[in-house]
Scaffold this motif. Structure first.
Motif, short mmCIF file in Angstrom:
data_model
loop_
_atom_site.label_atom_id
_atom_site.label_comp_id
_atom_site.label_asym_id
_atom_site.label_seq_id
_atom_site.Cartn_x
_atom_site.Cartn_y
_atom_site.Cartn_z
N THR B 51 -14.82 -18.02 -3.17
CA THR B 51 -15.53 -17.32 -2.10
C THR B 51 -17.01 -17.67 -2.20
N THR B 52 -17.74 -17.39 -1.14
CA THR B 52 -19.16 -17.75 -1.14
C THR B 52 -19.93 -17.03 -2.24
N THR B 53 -19.49 -15.82 -2.56
CA THR B 53 -20.07 -15.12 -3.70
C THR B 53 -18.93 -14.90 -4.70
N PRO B 54 -18.67 -15.89 -5.54
CA PRO B 54 -17.52 -15.81 -6.44
C PRO B 54 -17.55 -14.56 -7.32
N LEU B 55 -16.39 -13.93 -7.46
CA LEU B 55 -16.30 -12.75 -8.32
C LEU B 55 -16.19 -13.22 -9.77
N THR B 56 -16.92 -12.55 -10.63
CA THR B 56 -16.85 -12.87 -12.06
C THR B 56 -16.84 -11.56 -12.85
N GLY B 57 -16.59 -11.68 -14.14
CA GLY B 57 -16.58 -10.50 -15.00
C GLY B 57 -15.37 -9.63 -14.73
N ASN B 58 -15.51 -8.33 -14.95
CA ASN B 58 -14.41 -7.40 -14.70
C ASN B 58 -14.31 -7.10 -13.22
N VAL B 59 -13.17 -7.37 -12.65
CA VAL B 59 -12.97 -7.16 -11.21
C VAL B 59 -11.78 -6.22 -11.01
N LYS B 60 -12.02 -5.16 -10.28
CA LYS B 60 -10.94 -4.21 -10.01
C LYS B 60 -10.06 -4.76 -8.88
N MET B 61 -8.79 -4.89 -9.21
CA MET B 61 -7.82 -5.41 -8.24
C MET B 61 -7.06 -4.21 -7.67
N GLY B 62 -7.42 -3.87 -6.44
CA GLY B 62 -6.77 -2.74 -5.80
C GLY B 62 -5.37 -3.10 -5.34
N ILE B 63 -4.36 -2.60 -6.02
CA ILE B 63 -2.97 -2.93 -5.69
C ILE B 63 -2.48 -1.91 -4.66
N VAL B 64 -2.38 -2.37 -3.42
CA VAL B 64 -2.00 -1.47 -2.34
C VAL B 64 -0.49 -1.48 -2.19
N TYR B 65 0.11 -0.28 -2.31
CA TYR B 65 1.57 -0.21 -2.25
C TYR B 65 1.99 1.08 -1.58
N ASP B 66 3.27 1.11 -1.25
CA ASP B 66 3.85 2.30 -0.64
C ASP B 66 4.98 2.76 -1.55
N ALA B 67 4.81 3.90 -2.16
CA ALA B 67 5.80 4.39 -3.12
C ALA B 67 7.17 4.58 -2.47
N ALA B 68 7.16 4.79 -1.14
CA ALA B 68 8.43 5.02 -0.45
C ALA B 68 9.14 3.71 -0.10
N GLY B 119 5.29 -4.29 6.31
CA GLY B 119 5.46 -4.39 7.76
C GLY B 119 4.23 -3.92 8.52
N ALA B 120 4.46 -3.06 9.50
CA ALA B 120 3.37 -2.60 10.36
C ALA B 120 2.32 -1.82 9.59
N GLU B 121 2.72 -1.24 8.50
CA GLU B 121 1.76 -0.46 7.71
C GLU B 121 0.65 -1.32 7.14
N ALA B 122 0.94 -2.60 7.01
CA ALA B 122 -0.05 -3.51 6.42
C ALA B 122 -1.34 -3.56 7.25
N ALA B 123 -1.22 -3.23 8.53
CA ALA B 123 -2.41 -3.27 9.38
C ALA B 123 -3.48 -2.32 8.88
N LYS B 124 -3.05 -1.25 8.24
CA LYS B 124 -4.04 -0.30 7.70
C LYS B 124 -4.91 -0.99 6.64
N VAL B 125 -4.29 -1.86 5.89
CA VAL B 125 -5.03 -2.55 4.84
C VAL B 125 -6.07 -3.49 5.47
N GLY B 126 -5.63 -4.14 6.55
CA GLY B 126 -6.57 -5.00 7.25
C GLY B 126 -7.78 -4.23 7.73
N SER B 127 -7.54 -3.06 8.28
CA SER B 127 -8.64 -2.23 8.78
C SER B 127 -9.57 -1.83 7.63
N GLN B 128 -8.96 -1.46 6.51
CA GLN B 128 -9.77 -1.06 5.37
C GLN B 128 -10.58 -2.24 4.82
N ALA B 129 -9.94 -3.40 4.77
CA ALA B 129 -10.65 -4.59 4.29
C ALA B 129 -11.84 -4.90 5.19
N ASN B 130 -11.65 -4.74 6.49
CA ASN B 130 -12.75 -5.00 7.42
C ASN B 130 -13.86 -3.98 7.24
#
Lengths: 675, 186
Positions: B51-68, B119-130
């Motif tokens: 990426t243009t500003t490469p991530l380095t060091g400790n990076v929190k990887m937000g694992i987005v999931y649906d328990a259901a 599925g369709a729920e993934a769109a929420k992640v897109g909105s959050q990423a934006n």
């Protein structure tokens, strides 16, 4: 305006553009890209970074691990065990490498580069392998391109390219000290040291050398000077790369190499040659809204002194080349990669052999289009056009039929291309359909050699020819690769048909004629040839620590020349073995690493040179099929120390025929310290 | 340098044999996504360096999931197993941070990893990423094709990286030209 001034102005202009604020970052980081894709990444097929498995070229990559395990002390000894490659070892430090036929001393058909800088020498048109300013420990990968590749690399990539890629001091830290001592009085040493702040800037300094015994030369008609019995080569390189802004990278490099050793020349004659080669390189690349723009300028200055039996006084020549390359690499419409390039090169030869100075200017424009039609299908087309103009102001020998005006009126314009389709119908299968046209330019001495020797009442004139046509190599090829996962191997196959037109030979290797009171010898185009053949190889490794490789290479060369026997330099029919088999294996076990490679080749014909009162005489010598081998055992003492013993030419085979020097078996003990 | 051995979600030997046979015969259509593997995560970490500003060091990887969602939850568990308390790849260390899809935005992260099959729920992640200007990476090609995630990484049959340029731009992320020249862009 001088060449140096032009270079400086061009650099200043591009630096100004490149330093303009831009939104993106990053150049081509081989290490990170290779780590991400799990395989070597290369730019040697199209100029654009690609996974090695997807290139529209017959490309093979030798990795740093392969190099270490080879136990070799030079690059030709590594290349010897790869399909389609023929290595002639004519002296302790003298090797010639050819791809797919047309083997010859001073092979002009193979372009060799280090990090994109040409190390091929244009005076005779060859590569002085012992003078490559690179330590094996600093090589990330050696890229072998089989087949013509002039559309990307320009002149002399007629049969292929060897592109040596070193570690990048901007990202990689290489700190290695190596010592070796071996039989035949062999001493080797190298040091590579990097100081860097990854991603911001770094500098690598490397130096190394070798001294050893020369091959037994008692059988050849050559009286070497006393110091020729202990040939040596040494070199250093300083490579600095830094990022003045997030989107730009600057490269500065200087190298120097010296050597003194016996070499077999282009007409099969032996002489002791002293080299001093220096290079200076500056480049800048910028990731801009217009793509990845790069400007590279470099100069190579080579001075060669020849001590031969034929001449009581040393002869020398100098070769300087100045190159400026401007490239823009960008992507459009998601699936199309485009590269546009311009190149200018000034190439000059001077010294006794030129009787003054000869130079040419070459202007080139090139373009590449890579279309990823679908995930499994791509099409690539690359083209280049070169326009070369010769200039000579110094007077020529009085008996030379050519005049400076003839040289100044001489020029040629010639295209080259590479077209390839890569189809991967499954994840395991890759087909390549390739065609290419490459240009081999006349060497500076083919063009401008000029010596007039009085012989009593007459003279002997040995001279170049400004009217030489460039040699054209056209290739048609189909490759098929298959991953065979159950045995952890990859099968690589290729078949090709190559047509080469207008070979060239310099005057001293061709028949002469008597005219105007002088024996006259001139460089000539020496005919055409066809080569057909293929390679098939299987290689792999497994998690148990085993690795293996086996390949078969076939090349059949037929060439026609207007010069009948004994004009050996113009005759390639039996110059390369028709068949070759390479096979080897290795095993890593705890701290131990053992590897062995063998190479068998069918018979070929060498030539023994002798100078007589009436001219050059070549005596054909049949070289029977032979097998040669190398092996290495390494022991990793700890994370900093590796001890190894390696052997080369273990079978002591007669590789060059009766009457020619032969390689000796050499065993080398080495210690490598990584810090 | 030898890369670390890759961990993969266990598949029975018989199952692998059958799948291999079918794949060789060309009978097995490639799935839109496979279970997440350690190799996927190695590649994900490498992508972050381009990426243009490469991530380095400790990076929190937000694992987005649906328990259901069984597939999504399985991916989340697999990822926690792969990453442990932190996985170092090159210049960065990925620290796993599980985020349920209904609590997006509540937990800070350096980037988002979208588990497969939402599925369709993934769109929420897109909105959050934006909204948060975060890069979203997934192994679910459909999510990237739909614009819910900027990058798909798949390694089952060689490394395949797909970038939805519009989605990347919306989340304020750009990549180096050399990287873009080597990936599939949609």
């Amino acid at each position: 305006m001088s060449v140096r001034t032009s270079l400086g102005l061009a650099c200043t202009a591009i630096v100004s553009v490149a330093l303009a604020p831009c939104a993106r970052a990053q150049e081509i980081n081989y290490g990170a890209l290779s780590a991400m894709f799990g395989e070597p990444v290369t730019t040697s097929a199209t100029g654009s970074p690609q996974k090695a498995s997807q290139t529209p070229a017959n490309l093979q990559i030798i990795t740093a691990d392969d190099i270490r395990r080879s136990g070799a002390t030079d690059i030709p000894d590594i290349l010897r065990y790869y399909a389609g490659i023929d290595v002639r070892t004519e002296g302790a430090l003298d090797n010639d490498v050819s791809i797919r036929g047309y083997g010859q001393p001073y092979n002009p058909r193979l372009l060799v580069l280090i990090n994109g800088r040409q190390v091929y020498l244009d005076d005779y048109g060859y590569t002085a392998w012992q003078n490559l300013p690179v330590q094996l420990a600093d090589i990330r990968q050696i890229e072998i391109v089989r087949g013509p590749a002039s559309a990307l690399f320009g002149f002399n990539a007629a049969s292929g390219v060897i592109n040596i890629i070193t570690y990048d001091p901007l990202f990689d830290k290489t700190n290695v000290l190596n010592f070796g001592i071996g039989t035949h009085g062999t001493y080797t040493g190298s040091l590579v040291s990097t100081l860097n702040e990854p991603g911001k800037g770094g500098i690598t300094v490397q130096l190394g050398g070798i001294k050893t015994d020369e091959f037994n030369q008692s059988a050849i008609s050559y009286s070497p000077p006393p110091d020729a019995s202990r040939p040596y080569a040494g070199n250093y390189a300083v490579d600095a790369r830094f990022k003045p802004t997030d989107n730009t990278e600057v490269t500065l490099e200087t190298t120097k190499s010296v050597s003194n050793a016996s070499y077999e020349g282009s007409i099969f004659n032996y002489s002791t040659q002293s080299y001093r080669i220096e290079s200076y390189k500056a480049g800048i690349s910028a990731d801009t809204q217009l793509g990845l723009i790069s400007l590279l300028g470099y100069t190579n200055e080579a001075e060669t002194t020849y001590h031969s039996s034929a001449s009581s006084t040393p002869e020398n020549d100098n070769n300087q080349i100045y190159v400026i390359q401007l490239n823009d690499l960008f992507k459009i419409a998601n699936a199309h990669a485009i590269r546009l390039g311009l190149e200018y090169r000034n190439n000059r030869g001077s010294g006794l052999l030129f009787a003054g100075t000869l130079h040419y200017n070459n202007f080139a424009a090139d373009a590449m289009w890579n279309w990823q039609i679908s995930p499994s299908l791509s099409f690539t087309a690359a083209g280049r056009i070169d326009h070369l103009e010769i200039e000579r102001d110094d007077p020529l020998s009085s008996a030379d039929i050519y005049t400076p005006a003839d040289y100044n009126a001489s020029n040629f314009t010639t295209p080259s291309y590479n077209v390839g389709v890569v189809w991967q119908p499954t994840a395991n299968d890759t087909f390549r359909f390739l065609t290419g046209r490459a240009v081999q330019a006349p060497s500076l001495l083919d063009l401008g050699f000029d010596i007039q020797i009085p012989e009593g009442p007459i003279s002997v004139v040995v001279a170049g020819n400004p009217n030489l046509k460039p040699s054209i190599s056209t290739n048609y090829e189909i490759d098929y690769d298959r991953q065979i996962s159950p045995i952890h191997s990859i099968l690589r196959t290729a078949i090709y048909y190559n047509i080469s037109q207008d070979f060239m030979a310099n005057a001293s290797g061709l028949p002469g004629h008597f005219a105007d009171g002088a024996y006259q010898f001139y460089s000539e185009n020496t005919g055409n040839g066809q080569a057909a053949g293929g390679e098939m190889g299987l290689s792999g490794s497994n998690d148990a620590g085993f690795r293996w490789n086996a390949s078969y290479s076939l090349v059949s060369v037929r060439n026609k020349t207007p010069f009948g026997p004994p004009s050996a330099p113009a005759n390639f029919n039996n110059a390369t073995p028709t068949s070759a088999i390479d096979f080897g294996g290795g095993y890593s076990w705890h701290q131990w690493e053992t590897d062995a490679e063998a190479h068998w080749q069918s018979n070929y014909e060498n030539n023994i040179y002798s100078a007589t009162a009436t001219g050059t005489v070549y005596t054909p010598v049949a070289v029977a099929n032979y097998i040669t081998a190398s092996a290495r055992i390494g022991y990793t003492v700890n994370s900093h120390v590796i001890l190894a013993v390696a052997g080369q030419a273990l079978t002591q085979a007669n590789q060059n025929g009766f009457g020619a020097p032969q390689p000796y078996r050499r065993v080398l003990f080495s210690a490598t310290f990584t810090y | 340098m030898t890369p670390p051995k890759n961990k993969t979600v266990p598949v029975s030997r018989t199952g692998r044999f059958i799948a291999m046979g079918m794949a060789v015969a060309g009978l097995l259509p490639l799935p839109a996504h496979a279970a997440v593997s350690a190799k996927d995560i190695q590649v994900v970490a490498r992508v972050l360096g381009f990426t243009t500003t490469p991530l380095t060091g400790n990076v929190k990887m937000g694992i987005v999931y649906d328990a259901a969602n069984a597939g999504s939850a399985a991916d989340e568990q697999a990822l926690l197993g792969i990453l442990g308390s932190g996985l170092t790849v090159g210049a960065l260390t990925l620290i796993p941070v599980p985020i349920t899809i209904d609590k997006l935005g509540s937990t800070p992260a350096g980037f988002l990893f979208l588990t497969a099959g939402l599925g369709a729920e993934a769109a929420k992640v897109g909105s959050q990423a934006n909204a948060a200007k975060l890069l979203c990476i997934t192994n679910d090609l459909a999510a990237t094709q739909a614009g819910s995630c900027a990058v798909t990484v798949q390694t089952a049959n060689g490394v395949q990286i797909t970038v939805n340029k519009a989605a990347a731009q919306s989340s304020g992320v750009a990549f180096a030209s050399a990287f873009m020249l080597m990936i599939t862009e949609i």
